[in-house]
Design a protein around this motif. Structure first.
Motif, mmCIF file in Angstrom:
data_model
loop_
_atom_site.group_PDB
_atom_site.id
_atom_site.type_symbol
_atom_site.label_atom_id
_atom_site.label_comp_id
_atom_site.label_asym_id
_atom_site.label_seq_id
_atom_site.Cartn_x
_atom_site.Cartn_y
_atom_site.Cartn_z
ATOM 1 N N GLN A 80 -6.933 32.359 29.429
ATOM 2 C CA GLN A 80 -6.362 31.034 29.205
ATOM 3 C C GLN A 80 -7.418 30.125 28.598
ATOM 4 N N ARG A 81 -6.953 29.001 28.061
ATOM 5 C CA ARG A 81 -7.866 28.018 27.498
ATOM 6 C C ARG A 81 -8.430 27.170 28.635
ATOM 7 N N ASP A 82 -9.745 27.122 28.731
ATOM 8 C CA ASP A 82 -10.416 26.428 29.828
ATOM 9 C C ASP A 82 -11.255 25.267 29.318
ATOM 10 N N LEU A 83 -11.335 24.232 30.133
ATOM 11 C CA LEU A 83 -12.152 23.084 29.804
ATOM 12 C C LEU A 83 -13.635 23.453 29.831
ATOM 13 N N VAL A 84 -14.379 22.969 28.823
ATOM 14 C CA VAL A 84 -15.820 23.176 28.783
ATOM 15 C C VAL A 84 -16.545 21.876 29.128
ATOM 16 N N ALA A 85 -16.254 20.822 28.383
ATOM 17 C CA ALA A 85 -16.937 19.547 28.597
ATOM 18 C C ALA A 85 -16.129 18.423 27.976
ATOM 19 N N THR A 86 -16.255 17.231 28.564
ATOM 20 C CA THR A 86 -15.612 16.045 28.020
ATOM 21 C C THR A 86 -16.582 14.870 28.079
ATOM 22 N N ILE A 87 -16.319 13.885 27.215
ATOM 23 C CA ILE A 87 -17.091 12.655 27.235
ATOM 24 C C ILE A 87 -16.146 11.508 26.911
ATOM 25 N N THR A 88 -16.202 10.460 27.718
ATOM 26 C CA THR A 88 -15.342 9.312 27.496
ATOM 27 C C THR A 88 -15.983 8.349 26.501
ATOM 28 N N ARG A 89 -15.194 7.360 26.074
ATOM 29 C CA ARG A 89 -15.723 6.377 25.144
ATOM 30 C C ARG A 89 -16.922 5.645 25.748
ATOM 31 N N GLY A 90 -16.894 5.481 27.062
ATOM 32 C CA GLY A 90 -18.006 4.814 27.735
ATOM 33 C C GLY A 90 -19.199 5.711 27.995
ATOM 34 N N GLY A 91 -19.059 7.004 27.704
ATOM 35 C CA GLY A 91 -20.186 7.912 27.845
ATOM 36 C C GLY A 91 -20.197 8.745 29.114
ATOM 37 N N THR A 92 -19.165 8.640 29.921
ATOM 38 C CA THR A 92 -19.098 9.475 31.120
ATOM 39 C C THR A 92 -18.800 10.916 30.733
ATOM 40 N N THR A 93 -19.585 11.837 31.272
ATOM 41 C CA THR A 93 -19.429 13.246 30.921
ATOM 42 C C THR A 93 -18.935 14.065 32.103
ATOM 43 N N TYR B 170 -18.435 18.465 33.043
ATOM 44 C CA TYR B 170 -18.692 19.828 32.589
ATOM 45 C C TYR B 170 -18.048 20.842 33.519
ATOM 46 N N ALA B 171 -17.663 21.964 32.946
ATOM 47 C CA ALA B 171 -17.265 23.100 33.758
ATOM 48 C C ALA B 171 -18.486 23.606 34.514
ATOM 49 N N ASP B 172 -18.286 24.091 35.722
ATOM 50 C CA ASP B 172 -19.412 24.570 36.523
ATOM 51 C C ASP B 172 -20.199 25.654 35.798
ATOM 52 N N SER B 173 -19.502 26.468 35.014
ATOM 53 C CA SER B 173 -20.144 27.605 34.353
ATOM 54 C C SER B 173 -21.127 27.197 33.265
ATOM 55 N N VAL B 174 -21.055 25.948 32.800
ATOM 56 C CA VAL B 174 -21.936 25.524 31.703
ATOM 57 C C VAL B 174 -22.894 24.412 32.117
ATOM 58 N N LYS B 175 -22.765 23.923 33.332
ATOM 59 C CA LYS B 175 -23.650 22.842 33.789
ATOM 60 C C LYS B 175 -25.107 23.267 33.702
ATOM 61 N N GLY B 176 -25.935 22.377 33.179
ATOM 62 C CA GLY B 176 -27.345 22.665 33.043
ATOM 63 C C GLY B 176 -27.699 23.401 31.769
ATOM 64 N N ARG B 177 -26.703 23.906 31.049
ATOM 65 C CA ARG B 177 -26.945 24.634 29.802
ATOM 66 C C ARG B 177 -26.351 23.928 28.594
ATOM 67 N N PHE B 178 -25.211 23.286 28.771
ATOM 68 C CA PHE B 178 -24.524 22.602 27.673
ATOM 69 C C PHE B 178 -24.660 21.084 27.858
ATOM 70 N N THR B 179 -24.748 20.388 26.739
ATOM 71 C CA THR B 179 -24.800 18.927 26.760
ATOM 72 C C THR B 179 -23.844 18.378 25.717
ATOM 73 N N ILE B 180 -22.955 17.494 26.148
ATOM 74 C CA ILE B 180 -22.017 16.860 25.226
ATOM 75 C C ILE B 180 -22.497 15.448 24.939
ATOM 76 N N SER B 181 -22.346 15.018 23.697
ATOM 77 C CA SER B 181 -22.719 13.666 23.301
ATOM 78 C C SER B 181 -21.772 13.199 22.201
ATOM 79 N N ARG B 182 -21.868 11.928 21.827
ATOM 80 C CA ARG B 182 -20.994 11.454 20.762
ATOM 81 C C ARG B 182 -21.596 10.247 20.066
ATOM 82 N N GLU B 183 -21.182 10.070 18.837
ATOM 83 C CA GLU B 183 -21.505 8.889 18.050
ATOM 84 C C GLU B 183 -20.209 8.134 17.847
ATOM 85 N N ASN B 184 -20.000 7.086 18.626
ATOM 86 C CA ASN B 184 -18.740 6.351 18.575
ATOM 87 C C ASN B 184 -18.459 5.783 17.194
#
Length: 115
Positions: free
Chosen positions: A44-57, A59-73
């Protein structure tokens, strides 16, 4: 109408790194959140990471500490830095964008972790 363009997937050896990008274009939309899901063959399709407009992130437990999400609003662009990749990270990664009306999806990009 919103369009999402993904880039950055590919083949990498275990322990390596990749950076995914997702650029949103269009008009008349306000972003609540952006992020990525992934789907491996037969899974199935599983969530990896999300980031809100305010910058709240989040992560799925399986990627914590390895993946980093960021954005340029200002550019409506999100990034997923993936480090210490493992074979089990192999999947098609789908970018998504959440507005108050609906979610939009990118075309997907293949990430393969293999020696």
């Amino acid at each position: 109408q919103v369009q999402l363009v993904e880039s950055g997937g590919g083949l990498v050896q275990p322990g390596g790194s990749l950076r995914l990008s997702c650029a949103a274009s269009g008009s008349g939309f306000s972003i609540n959140a952006m992020g990525w899901y992934r789907q491996a063959p037969g899974e199935q399709r599983d969530l990896v990471a999300t980031i809100t407009r305010g910058g709240t992130t989040n992560y799925a437990d399986s990627v914590k500490g390895r993946f980093t999400i960021s954005r340029e609003n200002a550019k409506n662009t999100a990034f997923l830095q993936m480090n210490s990749l493992k074979p089990e990270d192999t999947a098609v990664y789908y970018c998504f964008l959440q507005t108050i009306f609906r979610n939009y999806w990118g075309q997907g990009t293949q990430v393969t972790v293999s020696s």
